[in-house]
Design an enzyme around this catalytic site. Structure first.
Site, PDB file in Angstrom:
ATOM      1  N   LYS A 244       0.306   3.882  -2.719  1.00 31.08           N
ATOM      2  CA  LYS A 244      -0.667   4.976  -2.745  1.00 31.08           C
ATOM      3  C   LYS A 244      -0.020   6.354  -2.622  1.00 31.08           C
ATOM      4  O   LYS A 244      -0.644   7.364  -2.965  1.00 31.08           O
ATOM      5  CB  LYS A 244      -1.714   4.764  -1.652  1.00 31.08           C
ATOM      6  CG  LYS A 244      -2.585   3.519  -1.852  1.00 31.08           C
ATOM      7  CD  LYS A 244      -3.609   3.379  -0.737  1.00 31.08           C
ATOM      8  CE  LYS A 244      -4.521   2.184  -0.934  1.00 31.08           C
ATOM      9  NZ  LYS A 244      -3.865   0.901  -0.646  1.00 31.08           N
TER      10      LYS A 244
ATOM     11  N   SER B  85       0.782  -1.242   0.000  1.00 24.36           N
ATOM     12  CA  SER B  85       0.000   0.000   0.000  1.00 24.36           C
ATOM     13  C   SER B  85       0.808   1.284   0.000  1.00 24.36           C
ATOM     14  O   SER B  85       0.234   2.356  -0.193  1.00 24.36           O
ATOM     15  CB  SER B  85      -0.970   0.009   1.186  1.00 24.36           C
ATOM     16  OG  SER B  85      -2.077  -0.798   0.914  1.00 24.36           O
TER      17      SER B  85
ATOM     18  N   SER C  80      -5.838   3.667   3.950  1.00 29.09           N
ATOM     19  CA  SER C  80      -5.398   2.691   2.948  1.00 29.09           C
ATOM     20  C   SER C  80      -6.586   2.071   2.223  1.00 29.09           C
ATOM     21  O   SER C  80      -6.624   0.862   1.978  1.00 29.09           O
ATOM     22  CB  SER C  80      -4.533   1.604   3.587  1.00 29.09           C
ATOM     23  OG  SER C  80      -3.824   0.886   2.607  1.00 29.09           O
TER      24      SER C  80
END
Length: 209
Positions: free
Chosen positions: A53, A50, A107
Site C-alpha cells: 500500500k 500490505s 491497512s
C-alpha cells in the site's frame, strides 16, 4: 524492515551481537550512514503483503488527484482473493483522502482497491504505474499484481523494501497518515466509523514514531 536515523535513541547495533529475530528475512538500515547495520536473506524474493500500500499511495499522490473527491465503495472493491472482512460497505461514500488514510493507517484493503479502481484508466493502469514506480526507485526484484497486498504474486526483497520506505518518507501525506493513531469517518448522517492504526508502536504513547 527497519530504517532509522542514529540521532534517534536507538542502540548502537555495531556494538551488539546480531539481533535474535524470528523473521527469515530482515534488514536494518541506518539512514544517516546510508548503510545496512544488519542483513538476513535480504535479496530473497517473497510475497510482501500490505506494505504494497505504500506504493499504491505514492502513485495516487504522484498523480495529484484531488483528495477531497468523493468515491463510493462498490462490489468490485471487495476482497476476492482471501475473503478478508472490511467495515466498509458497498454504497459508502468517502473522500479519496479518507480512503488513502485508511489504506495506510488501518491497512483497509477495500479502501486501497477503491483507490485503484478510480485511478484514471482503472486498476490495470494503476498497477502499470505501480510497477513503473518500482523501476524508477531501482526496485528491480519487485512486482505488483494487485494494489492491496492480498495477492501472493506481489513480491519484493528486504533490500528493495528499504528503497520503498525511504522513498515514501518524502511524501508528507504518507508520513502523516501512517503515524496517525486513529481516524474517524462519517459514512451517514447518524453513523461514524472509527479506525485505529494497525501498528502497535504508533499506538503506544511512549514511542515517538
Amino acid at each position: 524492515i527497519a530504517t532509522f536515523d542514529q540521532s534517534d535513541e536507538f542502540p548502537a547495533f555495531s556494538r551488539m551481537a546480531s539481533p535474535r529475530l524470528g523473521s527469515a528475512i530482515a534488514m536494518i538500515f541506518d539512514e544517516q550512514s546510508q548503510r545496512p547495520l544488519y542483513s538476513k536473506n535480504a535479496n530473497n524474493v517473497v510475497p510482501i503483503a500490505s506494505i504494497t500500500k505504500l506504493v499504491t499511495a505514492m502513485v495516487i499522490l504522484d498523480a495529484r488527484l484531488p483528495l477531497d473527491e468523493p468515491i463510493t465503495i462498490t462490489a468490485q472493491d471487495r476482497d476476492r482473493y482471501k475473503g478478508t472482512r472490511s467495515r466498509m460497505r458497498t454504497g459508502m461514500t468517502l473522500t479519496r483522502g479518507d480512503l488513502l488514510k485508511l489504506a495506510l493507517m488501518a491497512s483497509e484493503n477495500t479502501a486501497a482497491a477503491a483507490l485503484a479502481r478510480t485511478y484514471p484508466g482503472g486498476t490495470q493502469v494503476m498497477l502499470a504505474m505501480m510497477n513503473a514506480k518500482t523501476r524508477e526507485l531501482g526496485m528491480d526484484s519487485t512486482r505488483f499484481d494487485d494494489p492491496t497486498g492480498l495477492h501472493s504474486s506481489n513480491v519484493s526483497t528486504a533490500e528493495d523494501l528499504v528503497r520503498m520506505v525511504r522513498a515514501a518518507q518524502d511524501y508528507e501525506d504518507i508520513q502523516n497518515f501512517t503515524t496517525s493513531r486513529s481516524h474517524s469517518v462519517k459514512v451517514s448522517s447518524r453513523h461514524t466509523l472509527n479506525f485505529v492504526n494497525t501498528n502497535p508502536l504508533v499506538r503506544n504513547a511512549s514511542w515517538n514514531i
